[in-house]
Design an enzyme around this catalytic site. Structure first.
Site, PDB file in Angstrom:
ATOM      1  N   TRP A  46       0.813  -1.217   0.000  1.00 29.73           N
ATOM      2  CA  TRP A  46       0.000   0.000   0.000  1.00 29.73           C
ATOM      3  C   TRP A  46       0.843   1.261   0.000  1.00 29.73           C
ATOM      4  O   TRP A  46       1.858   1.356   0.694  1.00 29.73           O
ATOM      5  CB  TRP A  46      -0.892   0.008   1.237  1.00 29.73           C
ATOM      6  CG  TRP A  46      -1.519   1.339   1.531  1.00 29.73           C
ATOM      7  CD1 TRP A  46      -0.968   2.377   2.239  1.00 29.73           C
ATOM      8  CD2 TRP A  46      -2.801   1.797   1.109  1.00 29.73           C
ATOM      9  NE1 TRP A  46      -1.840   3.448   2.294  1.00 29.73           N
ATOM     10  CE2 TRP A  46      -2.976   3.112   1.605  1.00 29.73           C
ATOM     11  CE3 TRP A  46      -3.843   1.219   0.374  1.00 29.73           C
ATOM     12  CZ2 TRP A  46      -4.135   3.856   1.387  1.00 29.73           C
ATOM     13  CZ3 TRP A  46      -4.993   1.962   0.157  1.00 29.73           C
ATOM     14  CH2 TRP A  46      -5.129   3.257   0.660  1.00 29.73           C
ATOM     15  N   ASN A  48       0.064   5.759  -0.038  1.00 25.59           N
ATOM     16  CA  ASN A  48      -0.815   6.898  -0.250  1.00 25.59           C
ATOM     17  C   ASN A  48      -0.005   8.189  -0.386  1.00 25.59           C
ATOM     18  O   ASN A  48       0.753   8.313  -1.341  1.00 25.59           O
ATOM     19  CB  ASN A  48      -1.973   6.972   0.757  1.00 25.59           C
ATOM     20  CG  ASN A  48      -1.608   6.993   2.214  1.00 25.59           C
ATOM     21  OD1 ASN A  48      -1.176   5.986   2.772  1.00 25.59           O
ATOM     22  ND2 ASN A  48      -1.818   8.119   2.887  1.00 25.59           N
ATOM     23  N   ASP A  49      -0.130   9.150   0.508  1.00 26.47           N
ATOM     24  CA  ASP A  49       0.417  10.496   0.288  1.00 26.47           C
ATOM     25  C   ASP A  49       1.901  10.508  -0.091  1.00 26.47           C
ATOM     26  O   ASP A  49       2.721   9.845   0.561  1.00 26.47           O
ATOM     27  CB  ASP A  49       0.304  11.338   1.562  1.00 26.47           C
ATOM     28  CG  ASP A  49      -1.090  11.391   2.131  1.00 26.47           C
ATOM     29  OD1 ASP A  49      -2.031  10.906   1.480  1.00 26.47           O
ATOM     30  OD2 ASP A  49      -1.237  11.912   3.248  1.00 26.47           O
ATOM     31  N   GLN A  65       3.742   7.644   2.048  1.00 24.90           N
ATOM     32  CA  GLN A  65       3.079   6.845   3.062  1.00 24.90           C
ATOM     33  C   GLN A  65       3.010   5.400   2.580  1.00 24.90           C
ATOM     34  O   GLN A  65       2.515   5.122   1.483  1.00 24.90           O
ATOM     35  CB  GLN A  65       1.679   7.393   3.324  1.00 24.90           C
ATOM     36  CG  GLN A  65       1.670   8.725   4.050  1.00 24.90           C
ATOM     37  CD  GLN A  65       2.058   8.583   5.508  1.00 24.90           C
ATOM     38  OE1 GLN A  65       1.239   8.258   6.353  1.00 24.90           O
ATOM     39  NE2 GLN A  65       3.327   8.832   5.817  1.00 24.90           N
ATOM     40  N   TRP A  73      -4.510   0.492   3.915  1.00 16.72           N
ATOM     41  CA  TRP A  73      -3.875   1.412   4.850  1.00 16.72           C
ATOM     42  C   TRP A  73      -3.625   0.701   6.174  1.00 16.72           C
ATOM     43  O   TRP A  73      -4.488  -0.008   6.696  1.00 16.72           O
ATOM     44  CB  TRP A  73      -4.779   2.627   5.058  1.00 16.72           C
ATOM     45  CG  TRP A  73      -4.143   3.735   5.833  1.00 16.72           C
ATOM     46  CD1 TRP A  73      -3.451   4.783   5.336  1.00 16.72           C
ATOM     47  CD2 TRP A  73      -4.153   3.906   7.261  1.00 16.72           C
ATOM     48  NE1 TRP A  73      -3.008   5.603   6.354  1.00 16.72           N
ATOM     49  CE2 TRP A  73      -3.432   5.088   7.551  1.00 16.72           C
ATOM     50  CE3 TRP A  73      -4.685   3.176   8.317  1.00 16.72           C
ATOM     51  CZ2 TRP A  73      -3.240   5.558   8.843  1.00 16.72           C
ATOM     52  CZ3 TRP A  73      -4.493   3.640   9.615  1.00 16.72           C
ATOM     53  CH2 TRP A  73      -3.785   4.815   9.863  1.00 16.72           C
ATOM     54  N   SER A 106       2.368  11.709   7.375  1.00 21.13           N
ATOM     55  CA  SER A 106       2.908  12.565   6.314  1.00 21.13           C
ATOM     56  C   SER A 106       3.753  13.714   6.858  1.00 21.13           C
ATOM     57  O   SER A 106       3.615  14.124   8.009  1.00 21.13           O
ATOM     58  CB  SER A 106       1.776  13.122   5.465  1.00 21.13           C
ATOM     59  OG  SER A 106       1.187  12.099   4.703  1.00 21.13           O
ATOM     60  N   ARG A 171      -1.473  17.441  11.998  1.00 23.25           N
ATOM     61  CA  ARG A 171      -0.549  16.630  11.208  1.00 23.25           C
ATOM     62  C   ARG A 171      -0.126  17.287   9.885  1.00 23.25           C
ATOM     63  O   ARG A 171      -0.577  18.343   9.509  1.00 23.25           O
ATOM     64  CB  ARG A 171      -1.183  15.278  10.907  1.00 23.25           C
ATOM     65  CG  ARG A 171      -2.531  15.317  10.193  1.00 23.25           C
ATOM     66  CD  ARG A 171      -3.035  13.892   9.954  1.00 23.25           C
ATOM     67  NE  ARG A 171      -4.349  13.839   9.347  1.00 23.25           N
ATOM     68  CZ  ARG A 171      -5.479  13.728  10.010  1.00 23.25           C
ATOM     69  NH1 ARG A 171      -5.472  13.691  11.332  1.00 23.25           N
ATOM     70  NH2 ARG A 171      -6.640  13.661   9.370  1.00 23.25           N
ATOM     71  N   TRP A 313     -10.223   8.715  -0.943  1.00 21.63           N
ATOM     72  CA  TRP A 313     -10.448   7.991   0.306  1.00 21.63           C
ATOM     73  C   TRP A 313     -11.787   7.258   0.344  1.00 21.63           C
ATOM     74  O   TRP A 313     -11.985   6.385   1.189  1.00 21.63           O
ATOM     75  CB  TRP A 313     -10.330   8.938   1.496  1.00 21.63           C
ATOM     76  CG  TRP A 313      -8.913   9.193   1.897  1.00 21.63           C
ATOM     77  CD1 TRP A 313      -8.256  10.385   1.917  1.00 21.63           C
ATOM     78  CD2 TRP A 313      -7.953   8.217   2.330  1.00 21.63           C
ATOM     79  NE1 TRP A 313      -6.953  10.219   2.336  1.00 21.63           N
ATOM     80  CE2 TRP A 313      -6.743   8.893   2.598  1.00 21.63           C
ATOM     81  CE3 TRP A 313      -7.994   6.831   2.500  1.00 21.63           C
ATOM     82  CZ2 TRP A 313      -5.591   8.243   3.036  1.00 21.63           C
ATOM     83  CZ3 TRP A 313      -6.841   6.181   2.943  1.00 21.63           C
ATOM     84  CH2 TRP A 313      -5.669   6.884   3.202  1.00 21.63           C
TER      85      TRP A 313
END
Length: 677
Positions: A46, A48-49, A65, A73, A106, A171, A313
């Site tokens: 996986w 992501n960002d 990520q 995730w 992140s 964050r 998402w």
């Protein structure tokens, strides 16, 4: 004689190297269904960002990520890759692992050119990563540093550098050097606001201000901010600041998306120049999120470059790709341009993508109508770029454009709605769309008026995505699509009238991924079950139970060996060599290293049922490489661990069969897998 022996040894080494190189050039590497051919994707697992976007010593760093032990995730790490040209990427080991302060969310990275942090130990300037750590929902900001061009990282002993001030969502720090006041500036997402902090040394931070109340879209939590200055229309004497913000829900096309603000920044406060309720969307597609820009691009270049996560998402965890999940967009250049409605961000693909163009096809001065023959009927492909310019008038077709990745009952429309002056992508017939009800929501549109009676479309198509840039990037639509592998057709169409095509060019785009890093003198590896992928560490297998992959090679008497590492992830179970197997891996022998039970085991499957023949008790650590070797001769089997004989046993059930690999309740990697008869 000694010289002759050396020559023979050199020749043997060269032949062995050639054999490994030839076997490593497996055409299946980065060739799975839906696998992008020129977009960045992790080898497995996986993503992501994008994180830590920084340029240093000729390399663009892309951290991201990453969940190394699953396709959804999970506990976040920072994956890592570098590129010298923004097109071809080199995968590197995981850069940052979770620790007692939490998982690694992140963040960003900078070159500390003046060593304000004091972290520099050698001639290289320190790279400093600033990131969020999350421990059971409690979020703080931490830093780590590298003195070897980002290859290894040391976490700062004084972490966290910003404790949580009592906020649930706190964050995604993005940091940059503010030259005017010789200080670092951080923008940080907190709920539906952006907090701004400043620092002199990256270690001590002072709260400065807040932005976002009643500004823009608040359909979801704000994430992954970015703040940077750009000239308007390229004028260095007229600059404005851009605040980019990702929104977790309620974006223009549904679910997650991105908005931006244009205004002024004085070193502590950002001021939006537009009305507070004016929402400026970065991308009108479903699948562009968490984009952040590279820091420290050299002044000789001066471009503002970024890329984003191509997913949403609402359905990201369910997209049916394996052994990886998610891709980044193509890298894009950001500019500010003045239009009648105000100053806006425009995005264009980076020029470096031109280097992967194949032989182009060009057309000029076409007239297309519903009755026209498809002039692109002879074109076929799954990775290409389209550049088209249409002449538009009140009498032109009500709709025109392209149908890409066409096949049996499949196509994705990329076109223009003249009556409503809208650019659009319609993926409702694009292919696999049943994995999540939120995926197929029909047509995404973006307002786009003709310029001087013309509409320009620049379209990037890959195996599982379309990115559309209208009128030189004034509007952008990014969508993932999941057509069948065989859907490679292309059509130019018009509806309800005709349209003139001033120019049309199609550039095939080449695959940017090279040969597999998995080394073996066997080929024809076929997954039986579980998730398997070629990675920089070797052939990775992952399963909660038993998982198998078989090569096309078979034998009866042999030596079969491999380096095996059980990863510190799900299960911490076992990795095994399988031999004398049937084609379904239901029957055959296995020798494994088992980290859960601390043993080497020799066993067999008979119709899927396992029975132990012999075992040897010894500590087996995770994240440690072991060399496992099996010698088979008739009914006798010798098993060696790191060249030490640990099992010598007899069994006569299976006399020959295929070679393969197995994982049980683990993520494990196998490298230098060889058999000698």
């Amino acid at each position: 004689m000694k010289k002759r022996l050396i020559q023979v040894m050199i020749m043997f080494t060269l032949l062995l190297t050639m054999a490994f190189s030839a076997d490593a050039a497996d055409s299946s590497y980065y060739d799975e269904d839906y696998r992008p051919q020129y977009h960045f994707t992790p080898e497995a697992n996986w993503m992501n960002d994008p994180n830590g976007m920084v340029y240093y010593a000729g390399e663009y760093h892309l951290f991201y990520q990453y969940h190394p032990y699953g396709l959804q995730w999970g506990p976040m790490h920072w994956g890592h890759a570098v590129s010298k040209d923004l097109v071809t990427w080199e995968h590197l080991p995981v850069a940052l692992y979770p620790d007692e302060k939490g998982t690694i969310f992140s963040g960003s990275a900078v070159v500390d050119k003046n060593n304000t942090s004091g972290f520099q130990t050698g001639k290289e300037k320190p790279l400093v990563a600033i990131y969020t750590q999350d421990r059971e929902g409690h979020q703080v900001q931490s830093i780590a540093y590298s003195n070897d061009k980002g290859r290894t990282w040391t976490k700062y002993a004084g972490n966290p550098v910003i404790p949580n001030p009592g906020k649930k969502d706190f964050r995604d720090p993005k940091v940059f050097w503010y030259e005017k006041e010789k200080k670092w500036v951080m923008v940080l997402a907190a709920g539906d606001r952006i907090l701004i902090y400043t620092s002199k040394n990256l270690k001590q931070w002072t709260y400065a201000s807040e932005f976002g109340q009643d500004q823009g879209s608040h359909g979801g939590v704000w994430e992954c901010p970015d703040l940077f200055e750009l000239p308007v229309d390229g004028n260095p004497n007229q600059k404005k600041w851009v605040m980019q913000v990702s929104v977790g829900n309620g974006a223009v096309s549904g679910g997650s998306g991105m908005q931006y603000f244009v205004g002024d920044f004085d070193g502590t406060h950002f001021k939006n120049e537009n009305p507070p309720n004016k929402v400026l969307w970065t991308d009108y597609g479903r699948d562009f999120y968490a984009a952040v820009s590279w820091s420290d691009i050299p002044s000789t270049d001066s471009r503002r470059l970024w890329l984003g996560w191509m997913s949403n998402w609402q359905y990201a965890n369910d997209v049916p790709t394996s052994p990886w999940r998610s891709a980044t967009s193509i890298p894009r250049e950001l500019k500010l341009k003045a239009f009648t409605e105000g100053v806006r961000v425009v995005q264009t693909p980076v020029k470096e993508l031109e280097t992967i163009r194949g032989t182009s096809k060009k057309w000029k001065n076409l007239t297309i109508s519903p009755a026209s023959h498809n002039v692109l009927a002879g074109q076929s492909g799954d990775a290409y770029e389209i550049n088209a310019e249409f002449k538009v008038s009140p009498g032109s077709a009500a709709e025109f454009g392209f149908k890409v990745r066409t096949g049996e009952n499949q196509f994705t429309k990329v076109g223009y709605d003249r009556r409503n002056a809208k650019l659009f992508v319609d993926r409702s017939e694009s292919g696999n769309d049943t994995f999540n009800p939120a995926f197929n929501t029909g047509k995404e549109t973006a307002p786009l008026k003709p310029v001087n009676g013309k509409v320009k479309l620049r379209i990037f198509v890959d195996r599982s995505s379309v990115e559309v840039f209208g009128n030189d990037g004034k509007q952008v639509i990014t969508d993932i699509i999941l057509p069948d592998r065989s859907s490679k057709g292309l059509e130019l169409y018009a509806a309800n009238g005709g349209v003139k095509v001033k120019s049309l060019t199609i550039h095939p785009l080449k695959k940017v991924w090279g040969t597999t890093p998995f080394m073996s003198n066997m080929t024809g590896w076929t997954t039986v079950n579980g998730t398997w992928a070629d990675t920089i560490e070797g052939k990775q297998g992952r399963s909660d139970g038993d998982s198998f992959i078989l090569s096309s090679a078979s034998g009866s008497d042999f030596t079969y060996e491999s380096d095996i590492t059980i990863k510190d992830g799900n299960g911490r179970g076992a990795g095994a060599l399988m031999f004398r197997s049937d084609k379904d891996a239901k029957n055959g022998y296995l020798a494994n290293v088992d980290a859960k039970h601390d043993l080497v085991k020799f066993f067999k499957f008979e119709n899927g049922a396992a029975s132990v023949i012999a075992e040897y008790k010894t500590p087996i650590d995770v994240n440690k490489k072991y060399h496992l070797k099996t010698e088979a001769e008739g009914d006798r089997f010798k098993i060696y661990l790191d060249d030490r004989l640990v099992i010598d046993a007899h069994d006569s059930v299976f006399s020959e069969g295929q070679f393969g690999l197995n994982v049980w309740d683990a993520t494990a990697v196998f490298q230098n897998v060889t058999k000698e008869s």
